[in-house]
Scaffold this motif. Structure first.
Motif, PDB file in Angstrom:
ATOM      1  N   ALA A   8     -15.810  -1.040   7.675  1.00 34.68           N
ATOM      2  CA  ALA A   8     -17.272  -0.998   7.588  1.00 34.68           C
ATOM      3  C   ALA A   8     -17.755  -0.692   6.174  1.00 34.68           C
ATOM      4  N   VAL A   9     -17.046   0.202   5.475  1.00 38.07           N
ATOM      5  CA  VAL A   9     -17.479   0.615   4.140  1.00 38.07           C
ATOM      6  C   VAL A   9     -16.952  -0.325   3.050  1.00 38.07           C
ATOM      7  N   CYS A  10     -15.702  -0.736   3.180  1.00 43.53           N
ATOM      8  CA  CYS A  10     -15.062  -1.531   2.124  1.00 43.53           C
ATOM      9  C   CYS A  10     -15.264  -3.038   2.282  1.00 43.53           C
ATOM     10  N   HIS A  11     -15.518  -3.487   3.496  1.00 42.50           N
ATOM     11  CA  HIS A  11     -15.732  -4.918   3.746  1.00 42.50           C
ATOM     12  C   HIS A  11     -16.946  -5.112   4.664  1.00 42.50           C
ATOM     13  N   PRO A  12     -18.115  -4.633   4.237  1.00 38.18           N
ATOM     14  CA  PRO A  12     -19.289  -4.651   5.127  1.00 38.18           C
ATOM     15  C   PRO A  12     -19.720  -6.053   5.559  1.00 38.18           C
ATOM     16  N   LEU A  13     -19.598  -7.042   4.679  1.00 38.75           N
ATOM     17  CA  LEU A  13     -20.042  -8.391   5.022  1.00 38.75           C
ATOM     18  C   LEU A  13     -19.127  -9.069   6.048  1.00 38.75           C
ATOM     19  N   ARG A  14     -17.888  -8.638   6.107  1.00 42.14           N
ATOM     20  CA  ARG A  14     -16.924  -9.232   7.050  1.00 42.14           C
ATOM     21  C   ARG A  14     -16.622  -8.293   8.208  1.00 42.14           C
ATOM     22  N   TYR A  15     -17.378  -7.202   8.314  1.00 41.00           N
ATOM     23  CA  TYR A  15     -17.078  -6.154   9.304  1.00 41.00           C
ATOM     24  C   TYR A  15     -17.026  -6.699  10.734  1.00 41.00           C
ATOM     25  N   LEU A  16     -18.101  -7.359  11.167  1.00 38.22           N
ATOM     26  CA  LEU A  16     -18.164  -7.856  12.543  1.00 38.22           C
ATOM     27  C   LEU A  16     -17.193  -9.006  12.783  1.00 38.22           C
ATOM     28  N   LEU A  17     -16.823  -9.710  11.731  1.00 36.92           N
ATOM     29  CA  LEU A  17     -15.842 -10.780  11.866  1.00 36.92           C
ATOM     30  C   LEU A  17     -14.442 -10.206  12.062  1.00 36.92           C
ATOM     31  N   ILE A  18     -14.120  -9.169  11.272  1.00 36.06           N
ATOM     32  CA  ILE A  18     -12.801  -8.541  11.379  1.00 36.06           C
ATOM     33  C   ILE A  18     -12.684  -7.718  12.664  1.00 36.06           C
ATOM     34  N   LYS A  34     -25.208   6.913   2.702  1.00 37.56           N
ATOM     35  CA  LYS A  34     -25.032   6.273   4.000  1.00 37.56           C
ATOM     36  C   LYS A  34     -23.551   6.161   4.363  1.00 37.56           C
ATOM     37  N   ALA A  35     -22.717   5.848   3.377  1.00 40.56           N
ATOM     38  CA  ALA A  35     -21.281   5.736   3.628  1.00 40.56           C
ATOM     39  C   ALA A  35     -20.692   7.075   4.057  1.00 40.56           C
ATOM     40  N   PHE A  36     -21.059   8.147   3.354  1.00 42.06           N
ATOM     41  CA  PHE A  36     -20.559   9.471   3.718  1.00 42.06           C
ATOM     42  C   PHE A  36     -21.088   9.903   5.080  1.00 42.06           C
ATOM     43  N   SER A  37     -22.331   9.516   5.385  1.00 38.53           N
ATOM     44  CA  SER A  37     -22.933   9.884   6.660  1.00 38.53           C
ATOM     45  C   SER A  37     -22.193   9.260   7.827  1.00 38.53           C
ATOM     46  N   LEU A  59      -2.366   7.068   8.172  1.00 37.19           N
ATOM     47  CA  LEU A  59      -3.283   5.932   8.215  1.00 37.19           C
ATOM     48  C   LEU A  59      -4.719   6.387   7.964  1.00 37.19           C
ATOM     49  N   ILE A  60      -5.075   7.533   8.544  1.00 36.45           N
ATOM     50  CA  ILE A  60      -6.410   8.092   8.320  1.00 36.45           C
ATOM     51  C   ILE A  60      -6.594   8.446   6.848  1.00 36.45           C
ATOM     52  N   ALA A  61      -5.590   9.122   6.271  1.00 33.44           N
ATOM     53  CA  ALA A  61      -5.677   9.518   4.861  1.00 33.44           C
ATOM     54  C   ALA A  61      -5.777   8.301   3.954  1.00 33.44           C
ATOM     55  N   LEU A  62      -4.997   7.271   4.242  1.00 39.53           N
ATOM     56  CA  LEU A  62      -5.028   6.052   3.434  1.00 39.53           C
ATOM     57  C   LEU A  62      -6.381   5.349   3.565  1.00 39.53           C
ATOM     58  N   SER A  63      -6.919   5.314   4.771  1.00 35.30           N
ATOM     59  CA  SER A  63      -8.230   4.684   4.991  1.00 35.30           C
ATOM     60  C   SER A  63      -9.314   5.394   4.190  1.00 35.30           C
ATOM     61  N   TYR A  64      -9.301   6.725   4.238  1.00 40.69           N
ATOM     62  CA  TYR A  64     -10.339   7.473   3.533  1.00 40.69           C
ATOM     63  C   TYR A  64     -10.125   7.481   2.019  1.00 40.69           C
ATOM     64  N   LEU A  65      -8.899   7.287   1.576  1.00 38.75           N
ATOM     65  CA  LEU A  65      -8.660   7.133   0.146  1.00 38.75           C
ATOM     66  C   LEU A  65      -9.327   5.859  -0.361  1.00 38.75           C
ATOM     67  N   HIS A  66      -9.178   4.776   0.387  1.00 35.12           N
ATOM     68  CA  HIS A  66      -9.839   3.523   0.027  1.00 35.12           C
ATOM     69  C   HIS A  66     -11.360   3.653   0.130  1.00 35.12           C
ATOM     70  N   LEU A 119     -25.995   0.345  20.241  1.00 36.70           N
ATOM     71  CA  LEU A 119     -24.776   1.133  20.088  1.00 36.70           C
ATOM     72  C   LEU A 119     -23.526   0.361  20.500  1.00 36.70           C
ATOM     73  N   GLN A 120     -23.687  -0.885  20.877  1.00 34.51           N
ATOM     74  CA  GLN A 120     -22.530  -1.673  21.313  1.00 34.51           C
ATOM     75  C   GLN A 120     -21.850  -2.322  20.114  1.00 34.51           C
ATOM     76  N   THR A 121     -21.303  -1.448  19.278  1.00 32.57           N
ATOM     77  CA  THR A 121     -20.589  -1.835  18.065  1.00 32.57           C
ATOM     78  C   THR A 121     -19.164  -1.296  18.152  1.00 32.57           C
ATOM     79  N   PRO A 122     -18.252  -1.753  17.292  1.00 34.86           N
ATOM     80  CA  PRO A 122     -16.861  -1.273  17.354  1.00 34.86           C
ATOM     81  C   PRO A 122     -16.725   0.242  17.305  1.00 34.86           C
ATOM     82  N   MET A 123     -17.478   0.906  16.423  1.00 37.55           N
ATOM     83  CA  MET A 123     -17.353   2.353  16.282  1.00 37.55           C
ATOM     84  C   MET A 123     -17.651   3.060  17.593  1.00 37.55           C
TER      85      MET A 123
END
Length: 317
Positions: free
Chosen positions: A125-135, A235-238, A212-219, A55-59
């Motif tokens: 996490a959803v839009c850039h999963p491969l670069r998630y931990l890097l970003i 999984k993304a919706f979950s 910012l929340i609305a824009l994030s969820y739009l993407h 559970l020691q992840t950004p979220m």
């Protein structure tokens, strides 16, 4: 400005639910239970994230900050409210009243910004999963968290200190705790400046994070719509559903409380709204995240199994 006669005010009447004396004992039991759920649930979230490496992840790092905020916020408000529900003399010291005002404003602003950061985290996490931990590396997460607390303080507490005006008697707070919209009714002078500052502050700490929340969820919606895998979409919706639920409840009550015209406010309505975002929401947040999150459930199960195994080993001769 700070009132010159601040030393003359020692305490204020805090009416709470005194207009409904027959309901005070049931409300005491209900809010005591809610407060215990809040303390246990949010403390459990922090312990789980600290002790479980999965559970020691950004979220979950930001979820820990939200859990701490929930505990601190309600602890500043609920104990005094519970005491007054059973007390015959329902008062609050002027110092504690000011402390509740500053803390509620500070914590409210911090929660808005933290929820926006968590939405940004879900977007990456959803839009850039491969670069998630890097970003979203540890340094970036720490800077975002520090920025959330710092911006909240300077956007809420500092303006309130600057515009603080003397209060006029009778010193009666017809509310469940002290917060800005309620105290404005007791200010001696014209409150136009304070009302403008409150709306501007709310725009900065409520509307901008909400956009910012609305824009994030739009993407996120666009990215999910492009997914070919049904399992990927599920999984993304979950991963976003718990956060969306918390955002909807919190922002709905917060915006209605702080961004409506003064003419539309009423004492009884304010009490109900405040109960939602200051008492009930902090207790619901850990339940929402744990009941709708498989990672939290698995981590809880592993931690309980470790505890049971350790306990059995110690019990053996």
């Amino acid at each position: 400005m700070i009132p010159e006669n601040i030393s003359a005010i020692t305490e204020l009447a805090l009416l709470g639910f005194s207009n409904h004396p027959q309901a005070e004992v049931p409300l005491f039991l209900l809010f005591s239970l809610t407060y215990l759920v809040n303390l246990f649930g949010n403390t459990a979230v922090i312990i789980l994230v600290v002790m479980e490496s999965s559970l020691q992840t950004p979220m979950y790092f930001f979820l820990c900050h939200l859990a701490f905020l929930n505990i601190f916020y309600t602890t500043a408000v609920v104990p005094k409210m519970l005491f007054n529900l059973l007390a015959s003399r329902k008062v609050i010291s002027y110092t504690l009243c000011l402390a509740q005002t500053y803390i509620s404003l500070f914590m409210g602003a911090a929660e808005c910004i933290l929820l926006a950061i968590m939405a940004l985290d879900r977007y990456v996490a959803v839009c850039h999963p491969l670069r998630y931990l890097l970003i979203m590396n540890r340094s970036v997460c720490a800077q975002l968290a520090a920025g959330a607390w710092t911006i909240s303080f300077f956007a809420s507490v500092v303006p309130l200190c600057v515009t603080m005006a003397p209060l006029c008697g009778p010193y009666v707070v017809d509310h469940i705790f002290c917060e800005v919209p309620v105290l404005l009714r007791m200010v001696c002078s014209d409150t136009s400046l304070q009302e403008v500052m409150m709306v501007v502050g709310a725009a900065g700490t409520l509307l901008l994070p909400f956009l910012l929340i609305a824009l994030s969820y739009l993407h996120i919606l666009v990215a999910v719509a492009r997914m070919r895998s049904a399992e990927g979409r599920r999984k993304a919706f979950s991963t976003c559903s718990s956060h969306l639920t918390v955002v909807t409840v919190y922002y709905g009550t917060g915006m209605f409380m702080y961004m409506r015209p003064k003419a539309l406010s009423s004492a009884e309505g304010d009490k109900v709204i405040s109960l939602f975002y200051a008492v009930i929401n902090p207790a619901l947040n850990p339940l929402i995240y744990s009941l709708r999150n498989k990672d939290m459930k698995r981590a809880s199960k592993r931690l309980l199994e470790k505890w049971a195994l350790t306990h059995r080993q110690k019990a053996q001769p």
